[in-house]
Write a protein that holds these residues in place. Sequence first.
Motif, PDB file in Angstrom:
ATOM      1  N   ALA A  68     -17.487  -9.905 -44.095  1.00 45.78           N
ATOM      2  CA  ALA A  68     -17.684  -8.458 -44.220  1.00 45.78           C
ATOM      3  C   ALA A  68     -17.866  -7.803 -42.852  1.00 45.78           C
ATOM      4  O   ALA A  68     -17.421  -6.676 -42.632  1.00 45.78           O
ATOM      5  N   LEU A  69     -18.517  -8.512 -41.932  1.00 47.39           N
ATOM      6  CA  LEU A  69     -18.665  -7.986 -40.572  1.00 47.39           C
ATOM      7  C   LEU A  69     -17.308  -7.907 -39.877  1.00 47.39           C
ATOM      8  O   LEU A  69     -16.988  -6.925 -39.192  1.00 47.39           O
ATOM      9  N   MET A  70     -16.493  -8.932 -40.057  1.00 43.60           N
ATOM     10  CA  MET A  70     -15.176  -8.961 -39.424  1.00 43.60           C
ATOM     11  C   MET A  70     -14.274  -7.851 -39.966  1.00 43.60           C
ATOM     12  O   MET A  70     -13.459  -7.278 -39.236  1.00 43.60           O
ATOM     13  N   MET A  71     -14.480  -7.520 -41.257  1.00 44.94           N
ATOM     14  CA  MET A  71     -13.655  -6.494 -41.895  1.00 44.94           C
ATOM     15  C   MET A  71     -14.291  -5.110 -41.806  1.00 44.94           C
ATOM     16  O   MET A  71     -13.804  -4.167 -42.419  1.00 44.94           O
ATOM     17  N   HIS A  72     -15.393  -4.987 -41.055  1.00 45.92           N
ATOM     18  CA  HIS A  72     -16.107  -3.715 -40.863  1.00 45.92           C
ATOM     19  C   HIS A  72     -16.640  -3.139 -42.180  1.00 45.92           C
ATOM     20  O   HIS A  72     -16.787  -1.929 -42.332  1.00 45.92           O
ATOM     21  N   GLU A  73     -16.947  -4.026 -43.133  1.00 41.78           N
ATOM     22  CA  GLU A  73     -17.539  -3.586 -44.405  1.00 41.78           C
ATOM     23  C   GLU A  73     -19.048  -3.444 -44.294  1.00 41.78           C
ATOM     24  O   GLU A  73     -19.682  -2.798 -45.132  1.00 41.78           O
ATOM     25  N   ILE A  74     -19.630  -4.065 -43.293  1.00 42.93           N
ATOM     26  CA  ILE A  74     -21.065  -3.948 -43.011  1.00 42.93           C
ATOM     27  C   ILE A  74     -21.219  -3.380 -41.607  1.00 42.93           C
ATOM     28  O   ILE A  74     -20.615  -3.892 -40.655  1.00 42.93           O
ATOM     29  N   ASN A  75     -22.006  -2.321 -41.497  1.00 39.16           N
ATOM     30  CA  ASN A  75     -22.249  -1.709 -40.193  1.00 39.16           C
ATOM     31  C   ASN A  75     -22.936  -2.713 -39.281  1.00 39.16           C
ATOM     32  O   ASN A  75     -23.962  -3.301 -39.643  1.00 39.16           O
ATOM     33  N   PHE A  76     -22.396  -2.921 -38.090  1.00 36.08           N
ATOM     34  CA  PHE A  76     -22.888  -3.980 -37.213  1.00 36.08           C
ATOM     35  C   PHE A  76     -24.289  -3.683 -36.684  1.00 36.08           C
ATOM     36  O   PHE A  76     -25.144  -4.576 -36.628  1.00 36.08           O
ATOM     37  N   ASP A  77     -24.566  -2.433 -36.300  1.00 37.58           N
ATOM     38  CA  ASP A  77     -25.898  -2.081 -35.800  1.00 37.58           C
ATOM     39  C   ASP A  77     -26.952  -2.280 -36.878  1.00 37.58           C
ATOM     40  O   ASP A  77     -28.053  -2.775 -36.600  1.00 37.58           O
ATOM     41  N   TYR A  78     -26.625  -1.882 -38.107  1.00 31.84           N
ATOM     42  CA  TYR A  78     -27.556  -2.101 -39.220  1.00 31.84           C
ATOM     43  C   TYR A  78     -27.771  -3.598 -39.427  1.00 31.84           C
ATOM     44  O   TYR A  78     -28.902  -4.049 -39.667  1.00 31.84           O
ATOM     45  N   PHE A  79     -26.708  -4.369 -39.341  1.00 29.79           N
ATOM     46  CA  PHE A  79     -26.806  -5.818 -39.518  1.00 29.79           C
ATOM     47  C   PHE A  79     -27.764  -6.439 -38.506  1.00 29.79           C
ATOM     48  O   PHE A  79     -28.574  -7.305 -38.858  1.00 29.79           O
ATOM     49  N   ILE A  80     -27.683  -6.006 -37.243  1.00 25.08           N
ATOM     50  CA  ILE A  80     -28.543  -6.573 -36.200  1.00 25.08           C
ATOM     51  C   ILE A  80     -30.011  -6.268 -36.507  1.00 25.08           C
ATOM     52  O   ILE A  80     -30.884  -7.134 -36.372  1.00 25.08           O
TER      53      ILE A  80
END
Length: 408
Positions: free
Chosen positions: A52-64
């Motif tokens: 999902a991160l690779m496909m930009h389905e999850i916001n990366f800043d939120y993920f961190i």
Amino acid sequence: MTGYMDLSEQQLKNLFFFLDKVGGNHFNILKEKFNVKLGGSLKEKRDKVIHALMMHEINFDYFISWLNHLHMNGNNTVYIFEPELDNVLQKNPIDALSRKIKKLTGDILETSIDQVKGLKIIHTFEDEIKEQIIITLAAPAYLSLKDEDNNPYLEQDVYLGYLVVDYKLNHFRLSLHPTHNIHSVNNISKDKTGWDSIALTFMDFFKKKILAFNYNNPDWILNAMAEIVDEYFDHNNPLIVKKLSDFKKTQMPELVKILISKENGFNKDSFIKRFERSLINSYESELIEIYKQVQKEKPFSIFFHEAGKGIVSFMANSNGKPLNYADSRIIVKMMMENTMVSSLGITYSENGKDYPYKISKAYNFISLKRVNNSGTPKEIVDDVLSNLIKYKPNGEFEDFSDTITESE
């Protein structure tokens, strides 16, 4: 850096290291936030998150931010530290203190086992609504494990703890996850004193690097625990109050006269007081048996009560279930009359789910320890502490949130 695909090989290695620590409940936050399907097993969830991160389905800043808080909602032990001076936080406004901390904040993606030699800050989040600063601290740690031949060995690890600077409740609280098989954190062994010494080393780091202050001795919690017990066992029945008052005024004096007339040794103040107290307790208990307790809403139920006086201690323990009112009221009442509460088991209930904590007091902190392995959302911890602080006497707690202004 803009996203997952921009990470270096070492950063990916560090990300995977911490992602392997994430439990199922924490994955649900991403699932609900971004409406992604994460599969069943933990491995499947991790793989789906990476995809999902690779496909930009999850916001990366939120993920961190989510990854930094991987143990925030666990079955954590919570330590409450109060400043000796009430105006410590008033003199250090939340925005200014947050900026100061962020200048010392590292990055979880740059945090590896080999790099963590001592305590370090790896994430800072300012919650403007709750008026809190949430600090993620990383510490070198060791796990106690066994190989295939059952031989013990130590494995190097990185431990994450959470320090919340709470401006509304005017205290600092440390949330520590009871990681399975933990041997030591920041060179402090867990064997002898449990997490208490580890908690103090986290706070010493904060006081040295961020904000120096002296601890308050939170004696108020002893009276608060007694008040919670009284509230739990209060029959709350005005009819019983009236009948008991009438009994004290009318029948009691006559009963005392009759009894002391039977024995010369009974005619002394100490005996009369004991007799009156015993008779009133018995009379009240029988009235409760007849007219029953009138239920009222209260923040906590009680499952554990420990009291002591000198070398003698007394304990009532229902192993996480609320103490039965009829069976335990008289016993606990006697304990309260002759001893002081040393620790108390309280249960906070929300949406049909129970969250039991054991409260204890040390010289310079209050601890709330979970008695089972269930996770606890941070929002629930906030609610528990907000309700607990209401038992603090007026004048000892003030909400400075409306008066804080930023200063240089």
